[in-house]
Design a protein around this motif. Structure first.
Motif, PDB file in Angstrom:
ATOM      1  N   SER A 121     -23.267 -72.438   2.624  1.00 21.08           N
ATOM      2  CA  SER A 121     -23.082 -71.780   3.911  1.00 21.08           C
ATOM      3  C   SER A 121     -22.678 -70.319   3.737  1.00 21.08           C
ATOM      4  O   SER A 121     -23.223 -69.433   4.406  1.00 21.08           O
ATOM      5  CB  SER A 121     -22.043 -72.520   4.742  1.00 21.08           C
ATOM      6  N   GLY A 122     -21.733 -70.048   2.831  1.00 18.88           N
ATOM      7  CA  GLY A 122     -21.261 -68.679   2.633  1.00 18.88           C
ATOM      8  C   GLY A 122     -22.344 -67.734   2.171  1.00 18.88           C
ATOM      9  O   GLY A 122     -22.565 -66.676   2.788  1.00 18.88           O
ATOM     10  N   PRO A 123     -23.073 -68.059   1.102  1.00 12.42           N
ATOM     11  CA  PRO A 123     -24.157 -67.163   0.654  1.00 12.42           C
ATOM     12  C   PRO A 123     -25.218 -66.920   1.721  1.00 12.42           C
ATOM     13  O   PRO A 123     -25.701 -65.787   1.881  1.00 12.42           O
ATOM     14  CB  PRO A 123     -24.739 -67.898  -0.554  1.00 12.42           C
ATOM     15  N   TYR A 124     -25.576 -67.986   2.461  1.00 12.35           N
ATOM     16  CA  TYR A 124     -26.588 -67.798   3.492  1.00 12.35           C
ATOM     17  C   TYR A 124     -26.047 -66.979   4.660  1.00 12.35           C
ATOM     18  O   TYR A 124     -26.768 -66.175   5.249  1.00 12.35           O
ATOM     19  CB  TYR A 124     -27.113 -69.145   3.984  1.00 12.35           C
ATOM     20  N   ARG A 125     -24.770 -67.167   5.001  1.00 11.83           N
ATOM     21  CA  ARG A 125     -24.173 -66.370   6.077  1.00 11.83           C
ATOM     22  C   ARG A 125     -24.152 -64.891   5.706  1.00 11.83           C
ATOM     23  O   ARG A 125     -24.438 -64.021   6.530  1.00 11.83           O
ATOM     24  CB  ARG A 125     -22.759 -66.871   6.373  1.00 11.83           C
ATOM     25  N   ASP A 126     -23.795 -64.593   4.454  1.00 10.06           N
ATOM     26  CA  ASP A 126     -23.781 -63.195   4.009  1.00 10.06           C
ATOM     27  C   ASP A 126     -25.188 -62.600   4.062  1.00 10.06           C
ATOM     28  O   ASP A 126     -25.388 -61.466   4.533  1.00 10.06           O
ATOM     29  CB  ASP A 126     -23.232 -63.107   2.583  1.00 10.06           C
ATOM     30  N   ALA A 127     -26.161 -63.360   3.555  1.00  9.63           N
ATOM     31  CA  ALA A 127     -27.540 -62.856   3.563  1.00  9.63           C
ATOM     32  C   ALA A 127     -28.040 -62.673   4.992  1.00  9.63           C
ATOM     33  O   ALA A 127     -28.753 -61.697   5.299  1.00  9.63           O
ATOM     34  CB  ALA A 127     -28.447 -63.815   2.793  1.00  9.63           C
TER      35      ALA A 127
ATOM     36  N   ILE B  77     -34.595 -47.501  20.719  1.00  5.29           N
ATOM     37  CA  ILE B  77     -33.606 -48.073  21.610  1.00  5.29           C
ATOM     38  C   ILE B  77     -32.224 -47.804  21.075  1.00  5.29           C
ATOM     39  O   ILE B  77     -32.021 -47.431  19.919  1.00  5.29           O
ATOM     40  CB  ILE B  77     -33.822 -49.584  21.805  1.00  5.29           C
ATOM     41  N   GLY B  78     -31.226 -48.024  21.916  1.00  2.00           N
ATOM     42  CA  GLY B  78     -29.845 -47.775  21.540  1.00  2.00           C
ATOM     43  C   GLY B  78     -29.314 -48.868  20.655  1.00  2.00           C
ATOM     44  O   GLY B  78     -30.019 -49.483  19.861  1.00  2.00           O
ATOM     45  N   GLU B  79     -28.037 -49.124  20.765  1.00  2.00           N
ATOM     46  CA  GLU B  79     -27.387 -50.110  19.915  1.00  2.00           C
ATOM     47  C   GLU B  79     -27.981 -51.497  20.147  1.00  2.00           C
ATOM     48  O   GLU B  79     -28.213 -51.901  21.272  1.00  2.00           O
ATOM     49  CB  GLU B  79     -25.881 -50.136  20.198  1.00  2.00           C
ATOM     50  N   VAL B  80     -28.223 -52.187  19.062  1.00  2.00           N
ATOM     51  CA  VAL B  80     -28.697 -53.561  19.107  1.00  2.00           C
ATOM     52  C   VAL B  80     -27.642 -54.442  18.455  1.00  2.00           C
ATOM     53  O   VAL B  80     -27.255 -54.203  17.308  1.00  2.00           O
ATOM     54  CB  VAL B  80     -30.037 -53.735  18.365  1.00  2.00           C
ATOM     55  N   SER B  81     -27.137 -55.417  19.187  1.00  3.52           N
ATOM     56  CA  SER B  81     -26.128 -56.304  18.634  1.00  3.52           C
ATOM     57  C   SER B  81     -26.697 -57.076  17.449  1.00  3.52           C
ATOM     58  O   SER B  81     -27.867 -57.445  17.432  1.00  3.52           O
ATOM     59  CB  SER B  81     -25.642 -57.292  19.709  1.00  3.52           C
ATOM     60  N   MET B  82     -25.826 -57.324  16.450  1.00  2.00           N
ATOM     61  CA  MET B  82     -26.268 -58.098  15.296  1.00  2.00           C
ATOM     62  C   MET B  82     -26.608 -59.515  15.699  1.00  2.00           C
ATOM     63  O   MET B  82     -27.447 -60.157  15.105  1.00  2.00           O
ATOM     64  CB  MET B  82     -25.169 -58.114  14.228  1.00  2.00           C
ATOM     65  N   ASN B  83     -25.950 -60.025  16.738  1.00  4.48           N
ATOM     66  CA  ASN B  83     -26.234 -61.344  17.253  1.00  4.48           C
ATOM     67  C   ASN B  83     -26.966 -61.216  18.582  1.00  4.48           C
ATOM     68  O   ASN B  83     -26.824 -60.207  19.276  1.00  4.48           O
ATOM     69  CB  ASN B  83     -24.939 -62.140  17.468  1.00  4.48           C
ATOM     70  N   PRO B  84     -27.769 -62.223  18.985  1.00  2.77           N
ATOM     71  CA  PRO B  84     -28.508 -62.145  20.251  1.00  2.77           C
ATOM     72  C   PRO B  84     -27.560 -61.942  21.412  1.00  2.77           C
ATOM     73  O   PRO B  84     -26.482 -62.525  21.427  1.00  2.77           O
ATOM     74  CB  PRO B  84     -29.230 -63.491  20.327  1.00  2.77           C
TER      75      PRO B  84
ATOM     76  N   PHE C 180     -33.741 -67.253   8.853  1.00  4.77           N
ATOM     77  CA  PHE C 180     -32.850 -66.343   9.568  1.00  4.77           C
ATOM     78  C   PHE C 180     -33.351 -66.089  10.988  1.00  4.77           C
ATOM     79  O   PHE C 180     -32.560 -65.983  11.933  1.00  4.77           O
ATOM     80  CB  PHE C 180     -32.723 -65.027   8.803  1.00  4.77           C
ATOM     81  N   ALA C 181     -34.677 -66.007  11.154  1.00  9.50           N
ATOM     82  CA  ALA C 181     -35.232 -65.842  12.499  1.00  9.50           C
ATOM     83  C   ALA C 181     -34.952 -67.080  13.348  1.00  9.50           C
ATOM     84  O   ALA C 181     -34.640 -66.974  14.543  1.00  9.50           O
ATOM     85  CB  ALA C 181     -36.731 -65.571  12.421  1.00  9.50           C
ATOM     86  N   PHE C 182     -35.049 -68.264  12.755  1.00  7.74           N
ATOM     87  CA  PHE C 182     -34.694 -69.498  13.464  1.00  7.74           C
ATOM     88  C   PHE C 182     -33.237 -69.443  13.918  1.00  7.74           C
ATOM     89  O   PHE C 182     -32.919 -69.781  15.061  1.00  7.74           O
ATOM     90  CB  PHE C 182     -34.901 -70.711  12.544  1.00  7.74           C
ATOM     91  N   GLN C 183     -32.332 -69.050  13.011  1.00 11.02           N
ATOM     92  CA  GLN C 183     -30.919 -69.005  13.357  1.00 11.02           C
ATOM     93  C   GLN C 183     -30.651 -67.995  14.462  1.00 11.02           C
ATOM     94  O   GLN C 183     -29.853 -68.246  15.377  1.00 11.02           O
ATOM     95  CB  GLN C 183     -30.082 -68.655  12.117  1.00 11.02           C
ATOM     96  N   TYR C 184     -31.299 -66.851  14.390  1.00 12.15           N
ATOM     97  CA  TYR C 184     -31.170 -65.827  15.431  1.00 12.15           C
ATOM     98  C   TYR C 184     -31.556 -66.412  16.795  1.00 12.15           C
ATOM     99  O   TYR C 184     -30.901 -66.184  17.805  1.00 12.15           O
ATOM    100  CB  TYR C 184     -32.075 -64.647  15.085  1.00 12.15           C
ATOM    101  N   GLY C 185     -32.617 -67.218  16.788  1.00 11.69           N
ATOM    102  CA  GLY C 185     -33.060 -67.846  18.031  1.00 11.69           C
ATOM    103  C   GLY C 185     -32.126 -68.944  18.493  1.00 11.69           C
ATOM    104  O   GLY C 185     -31.891 -69.112  19.696  1.00 11.69           O
TER     105      GLY C 185
ATOM    106  N   SER D  72     -29.725 -59.445   9.652  1.00  8.95           N
ATOM    107  CA  SER D  72     -29.567 -59.074  11.061  1.00  8.95           C
ATOM    108  C   SER D  72     -29.382 -57.576  11.215  1.00  8.95           C
ATOM    109  O   SER D  72     -29.892 -56.969  12.167  1.00  8.95           O
ATOM    110  CB  SER D  72     -28.371 -59.815  11.664  1.00  8.95           C
ATOM    111  N   GLN D  73     -28.646 -56.955  10.267  1.00  7.25           N
ATOM    112  CA  GLN D  73     -28.490 -55.503  10.317  1.00  7.25           C
ATOM    113  C   GLN D  73     -29.823 -54.799  10.084  1.00  7.25           C
ATOM    114  O   GLN D  73     -30.131 -53.787  10.727  1.00  7.25           O
ATOM    115  CB  GLN D  73     -27.460 -55.078   9.278  1.00  7.25           C
ATOM    116  N   LEU D  74     -30.633 -55.348   9.179  1.00  5.30           N
ATOM    117  CA  LEU D  74     -31.968 -54.787   8.952  1.00  5.30           C
ATOM    118  C   LEU D  74     -32.814 -54.895  10.211  1.00  5.30           C
ATOM    119  O   LEU D  74     -33.519 -53.945  10.583  1.00  5.30           O
ATOM    120  CB  LEU D  74     -32.640 -55.524   7.797  1.00  5.30           C
TER     121      LEU D  74
END
Length: 505
Positions: A474-480, A498-505, A385-390, A485-487
């Motif tokens: 893809s679906g199960p991993y996207r949900d997880a 800090i204030g609001e942090v977007s779920m996506n970069p 998930f960290a890789f995908q975020y990046g 990302s919310q965590l």
């Protein structure tokens, strides 16, 4: 001609001898058999002594020669790969004045942030392609501020590979690619970054002479040759940071090509044909190994908490299990680990997160439902998930991979990890039986002129496996990933106010 390559990491030193004609690896070795210690004299610090790397390199060389697979007299060139962004400071004799401040040390974060504000984003991004951040130049400024007696004795500051090349040859030198990774190179003016150095009060005379990435950089000295058991005079013809070298190892040299590693840290490294940077400095831009007449910029995403999380799990929850055993257990839990989530950022501040430090967090643990299988799976998924975020941050620079190439090593040995990354990113993964030491050996062959082109150097390198994205996962991993990302956003708000942090970069 035989080619000798070294890969100096923070976990170990690896070596390989290749047959230049066939590209076949004749011998390989690694030392020590366990992971090297990283000293942390204070929170957020990470140090290793440069002489420890030399001692490991010596042991690796002796092991390579003891294998009997290669005659020392046939070795025609030496190449070096090394852990990036570290700082080694030496005196007039070339002796280290203090332990190296290595890549994952975060003591200079505030110094880099102040420099970015003082010099301005237009200069830093337009000239350096990065915020000064927690890179080599900022670490040297820390030494100047906090250890003035040591600073006054410095003759040269070096990157780890520069120091090992000096120990091999007795010649102090560095490269344009190396200076760029230390944020000491001005791409607009094509020279060392005078404005940043002046701001930090660092004399350009502390920079060793420049040598090309590919080409003769010095020759094996008599004392080093006797220590290693090699003939004197072998040319050193290549050096590069570990991630540019890993890209070279996988023949990632042209725009749009992407390489990945998942060792102590996780890295995705892509090549751009344009001078590009991330306005938020979540990913970083450096001169690639073949940057020169043609623009070749490496875009680097780093996840500090990658293999180090997996190794922590093995030490403290594995109870003697091998990594293969852990991978098998992890695969027994379903995708998403039944709601167990792990943030893998337990190794210092993350550039990906704006140098904020969320730490490592385990959430959703149910004593009645979750087992070690879930824990091991959640750890690997958290890294994915960290890789995908990046990857989403890298996309903002215009870099969208069509395929990810990786060596068959570390976390890429895990079928679960490979499957999850391909399914979540939607990008196929190609695996190759190579490593950084073999890449450094091939780089040495290019630098020595033995190969007419990089393509010739990699003629014998073949893809061993290709993992296509599995649409059913893809679906199960996207949900997880969405919950993960919310965590992450919640943790950053909680820890840093800090204030609001977007779920996506």
């Amino acid at each position: 001609m035989l080619l000798l390559g070294y890969d100096i990491g923070s976990s170990s030193v690896k070596g390989a001898i290749l047959d230049g004609e066939t590209g076949r690896c004749l011998a390989s070795a690694q030392y020590p058999p366990h992971e090297l210690a990283i000293d942390a004299p204070a929170p957020g610090w990470a140090e290793q002594h440069p002489d420890t790397w030399w001692d490991c390199l010596t042991e690796v060389t002796r092991a390579l020669l003891a294998s009997g697979a290669a005659a020392p007299d046939a070795i025609g060139a030496i190449g070096i790969s090394y852990q990036m962004h570290g700082l080694v400071v030496t005196d007039e004799s070339g002796s280290p004045l203090r332990p190296s401040i290595i890549w994952c040390d975060s003591r200079a974060v505030a110094i880099g942030a102040q420099a970015f504000e003082a010099l301005g984003s237009a200069y830093c991004l337009g000239h350096l392609l990065n915020s000064p951040g927690n890179f080599t130049a900022s670490k040297l400024r820390w030494v100047r501020e906090q250890e003035p007696e040591i600073y006054r004795r410095i003759r040269y500051f070096m990157l780890p590979g520069d120091y090992l090349a000096f120990r091999l040859s007795g010649t102090a030198a560095t490269t344009l690619s190396g200076l760029s990774e230390g944020i000491c190179w001005d791409f607009a003016e094509n020279r060392p970054a005078r404005a940043l150095l002046d701001y930090y009060g660092i004399s350009p005379e502390l920079i060793p002479p420049l040598v090309p990435v590919f080409g003769e950089q010095g020759r094996l000295s008599g004392p080093a040759a006797r220590t290693l058991g090699l003939p004197e005079g072998i040319p050193i013809t290549y050096r590069a940071g570990d991630q540019p070298n890993n890209a070279l190892s996988l023949q990632v040299l042209q725009p749009g090509e992407v390489a990945a590693t998942a060792g102590t840290s996780g890295v995705v490294y892509g090549v751009s044909g344009e001078v590009r940077f991330d306005p938020q400095s979540r990913v970083n831009s450096f001169a690639h190994v073949n940057h020169g007449p043609e623009t070749r910029i490496g875009i680097l995403l780093c996840v500090n908490g990658s293999g180090i999380l997996n190794s922590w799990m093995r030490r403290h929850a594995g109870a003697g299990l091998s990594y293969a055993d852990m991978n098998a257990l992890a695969a027994q839990a379903p995708a998403g680990a039944e709601g167990l989530r792990i943030l893998p950022f337990g190794n210092g501040a993350e550039r990906l997160l704006g140098n904020l430090d969320p730490g490592c967090r385990i959430l959703g643990l149910d004593f009645n439902r979750h087992s070690r299988s879930h824990l091991f799976r959640a750890a690997q998924e958290g890294i994915v998930f960290a890789f995908q975020y990046g990857l989403e941050a890298m996309a903002d620079t215009g870099l969208r991979p069509g395929v990810i190439r990786a060596g068959m090593a570390n976390l890429f040995l895990s079928p679960l990890f490979r499957e999850a990354l391909a399914a979540l990113s939607g990008v196929p993964i190609e695996l190759f039986n190579t490593d950084g030491a073999q890449g450094a050996a091939r780089g040495a062959g290019i630098g020595a002129g033995y190969y007419a082109s990089p393509a010739e150097a990699f003629a014998g390198l073949a893809c061993t496996a290709r993992i296509e994205p599995d649409a059913s996962l893809s679906g199960p991993y996207r949900d997880a990933y969405a919950h993960w990302s919310q965590l992450l956003a919640h943790t950053l708000r909680e820890r840093h106010g800090i204030g609001e942090v977007s779920m996506n970069p």
